[in-house]
Design a protein around this motif. Structure first.
Motif, PDB file in Angstrom:
ATOM      1  N   LYS A 116       3.902  11.841   4.511  1.00 45.44           N
ATOM      2  CA  LYS A 116       4.319  13.229   4.692  1.00 45.44           C
ATOM      3  C   LYS A 116       3.289  14.189   4.101  1.00 45.44           C
ATOM      4  N   ASP A 117       2.579  13.740   3.073  1.00 48.31           N
ATOM      5  CA  ASP A 117       1.557  14.570   2.442  1.00 48.31           C
ATOM      6  C   ASP A 117       0.210  14.461   3.151  1.00 48.31           C
ATOM      7  N   GLY A 118       0.145  13.688   4.227  1.00 48.57           N
ATOM      8  CA  GLY A 118      -1.063  13.645   5.034  1.00 48.57           C
ATOM      9  C   GLY A 118      -1.957  12.435   4.839  1.00 48.57           C
ATOM     10  N   TYR A 119      -1.508  11.464   4.033  1.00 49.51           N
ATOM     11  CA  TYR A 119      -2.336  10.289   3.781  1.00 49.51           C
ATOM     12  C   TYR A 119      -2.039   9.165   4.779  1.00 49.51           C
ATOM     13  N   HIS A 120      -3.056   8.351   5.029  1.00 51.33           N
ATOM     14  CA  HIS A 120      -2.861   7.096   5.757  1.00 51.33           C
ATOM     15  C   HIS A 120      -2.487   6.041   4.715  1.00 51.33           C
ATOM     16  N   VAL A 121      -1.477   5.224   5.004  1.00 47.19           N
ATOM     17  CA  VAL A 121      -0.961   4.276   4.005  1.00 47.19           C
ATOM     18  C   VAL A 121      -0.977   2.857   4.554  1.00 47.19           C
ATOM     19  N   ILE A 122      -1.456   1.919   3.725  1.00 46.75           N
ATOM     20  CA  ILE A 122      -1.288   0.498   4.008  1.00 46.75           C
ATOM     21  C   ILE A 122      -0.588  -0.118   2.800  1.00 46.75           C
ATOM     22  N   THR A 123       0.122  -1.235   3.016  1.00 50.93           N
ATOM     23  CA  THR A 123       0.931  -1.804   1.933  1.00 50.93           C
ATOM     24  C   THR A 123       0.701  -3.305   1.801  1.00 50.93           C
ATOM     25  N   SER A 124       1.053  -3.799   0.621  1.00 53.15           N
ATOM     26  CA  SER A 124       1.005  -5.240   0.358  1.00 53.15           C
ATOM     27  C   SER A 124       2.079  -5.572  -0.664  1.00 53.15           C
ATOM     28  N   GLU A 125       2.640  -6.803  -0.580  1.00 53.82           N
ATOM     29  CA  GLU A 125       3.692  -7.223  -1.507  1.00 53.82           C
ATOM     30  C   GLU A 125       3.223  -8.277  -2.496  1.00 53.82           C
ATOM     31  N   ASN A 126       1.904  -8.609  -2.465  1.00 54.09           N
ATOM     32  CA  ASN A 126       1.426  -9.606  -3.427  1.00 54.09           C
ATOM     33  C   ASN A 126      -0.009  -9.306  -3.871  1.00 54.09           C
ATOM     34  N   GLY A 127      -0.391  -9.889  -4.985  1.00 57.52           N
ATOM     35  CA  GLY A 127      -1.669  -9.594  -5.605  1.00 57.52           C
ATOM     36  C   GLY A 127      -2.878 -10.105  -4.850  1.00 57.52           C
ATOM     37  N   LYS A 128      -2.804 -11.323  -4.314  1.00 58.62           N
ATOM     38  CA  LYS A 128      -3.952 -11.899  -3.618  1.00 58.62           C
ATOM     39  C   LYS A 128      -4.336 -11.071  -2.394  1.00 58.62           C
ATOM     40  N   GLU A 129      -3.327 -10.688  -1.620  1.00 56.24           N
ATOM     41  CA  GLU A 129      -3.587  -9.864  -0.442  1.00 56.24           C
ATOM     42  C   GLU A 129      -4.121  -8.494  -0.869  1.00 56.24           C
ATOM     43  N   ALA A 130      -3.594  -7.958  -1.978  1.00 54.27           N
ATOM     44  CA  ALA A 130      -4.034  -6.652  -2.473  1.00 54.27           C
ATOM     45  C   ALA A 130      -5.524  -6.662  -2.795  1.00 54.27           C
ATOM     46  N   ILE A 131      -5.977  -7.723  -3.463  1.00 54.20           N
ATOM     47  CA  ILE A 131      -7.401  -7.831  -3.807  1.00 54.20           C
ATOM     48  C   ILE A 131      -8.248  -7.853  -2.541  1.00 54.20           C
ATOM     49  N   GLU A 132      -7.817  -8.649  -1.571  1.00 52.23           N
ATOM     50  CA  GLU A 132      -8.570  -8.762  -0.311  1.00 52.23           C
ATOM     51  C   GLU A 132      -8.645  -7.414   0.402  1.00 52.23           C
ATOM     52  N   LEU A 133      -7.506  -6.715   0.479  1.00 51.34           N
ATOM     53  CA  LEU A 133      -7.480  -5.410   1.151  1.00 51.34           C
ATOM     54  C   LEU A 133      -8.341  -4.390   0.418  1.00 51.34           C
ATOM     55  N   ALA A 134      -8.219  -4.380  -0.914  1.00 51.52           N
ATOM     56  CA  ALA A 134      -8.950  -3.392  -1.720  1.00 51.52           C
ATOM     57  C   ALA A 134     -10.456  -3.572  -1.624  1.00 51.52           C
ATOM     58  N   LEU A 135     -10.900  -4.804  -1.422  1.00 50.07           N
ATOM     59  CA  LEU A 135     -12.337  -5.080  -1.411  1.00 50.07           C
ATOM     60  C   LEU A 135     -12.933  -5.112  -0.006  1.00 50.07           C
ATOM     61  N   THR A 136     -12.080  -5.070   1.021  1.00 47.82           N
ATOM     62  CA  THR A 136     -12.605  -5.109   2.389  1.00 47.82           C
ATOM     63  C   THR A 136     -12.251  -3.873   3.201  1.00 47.82           C
TER      64      THR A 136
END
Length: 230
Positions: free
Chosen positions: A24-44
């Motif tokens: 609603k504030d204008g950001y694009h959002v992606i989500t993750s429910e676990n740490g391993k996937e979060a690391i992969e998303l954050a670094l790629t």
């Protein structure tokens, strides 16, 4: 520029609520429910900010933060149920940019995201000198002129103008403007914004009753328009 926010939390309801507020504030959002996937998303993935819960099912958020910090300086906002000073200090020492204790208001999270992005440079979309129509604004010297004549604004009026002018055409609710202009500690009515808008119109509009810059969006809030693009 709209930043992409990665939210990492193992509670689907939390992900849904935070995603809704940030979108609603204008950001694009992606989500993750676990740490391993979060690391992969954050670094790629080219994200602008990471919202990271400390309690995750596979790796805890502290380990996620530590691993990401080996490779990236992406801003990190930590979420936790731990309110102790030592826990906050530990999170910040691991490389978090801010720390939010559960339960919290989604509005506060959005405000903190904005603040972190401003500090990191993601949110700076304008140069120091802004010229729109008859108005000239210096962000460094906090001055406004109209047709070369100085316009005397209060600090709140200046913050209101620059908040609106950074996103021409975007409609801001009173609630959002209270957060941006008056701060999270303001506890008065959001109708206070109406008074600031009225006073600002008196100073920058040729006819305050028929404004060309500060438009009312009935039932929603206010927006700034660039009359040179109409």
């Amino acid at each position: 520029m709209s930043s992409t926010i990665l939210i990492v939390d193992d509670e689907p309801q939390v992900l849904e609520i935070l995603s809704s507020y940030l979108k609603k504030d204008g950001y694009h959002v992606i989500t993750s429910e676990n740490g391993k996937e979060a690391i992969e998303l954050a670094l790629t993935y080219p994200i602008g900010l990471l919202v990271l819960d400390l309690m995750l099912p596979d790796i805890n958020g502290e380990e996620v933060c530590k691993e990401i910090r080996k490779h990236s300086r992406v801003p990190i906002l930590m979420l936790t149920a731990k309110s102790g000073e030592s826990d906050r200090i530990k999170g910040l020492e691991l490389g978090a940019d801010d720390y939010l204790v559960k339960p919290f208001s989604p509005r506060e999270l959005v405000a903190r995201v904005r603040a972190i992005l401003r500090r990191s440079g993601e949110y700076q979309t304008l140069s120091d000198h802004i010229q729109i129509g008859e108005l000239a604004i210096s962000l460094t010297y906090k001055t406004v002129t109209k047709n070369g004549i100085p316009v005397e604004l209060t600090p709140n009026e200046f913050r209101l103008l620059t908040t609106l002018i950074r996103h021409p055409g975007r409609t801001w609710s009173r609630e959002e403007l209270v957060s941006e202009v008056l701060g999270l500690d303001f506890h008065g009515s959001d109708r206070t914004i109406d008074t600031h808008v009225k006073n600002l119109r008196q100073k920058i509009e040729d006819d305050p009753k028929q404004p060309v810059y500060l438009k009312t969006v009935y039932g929603l809030g206010y927006r700034f328009e660039d009359p040179t693009k109409n």
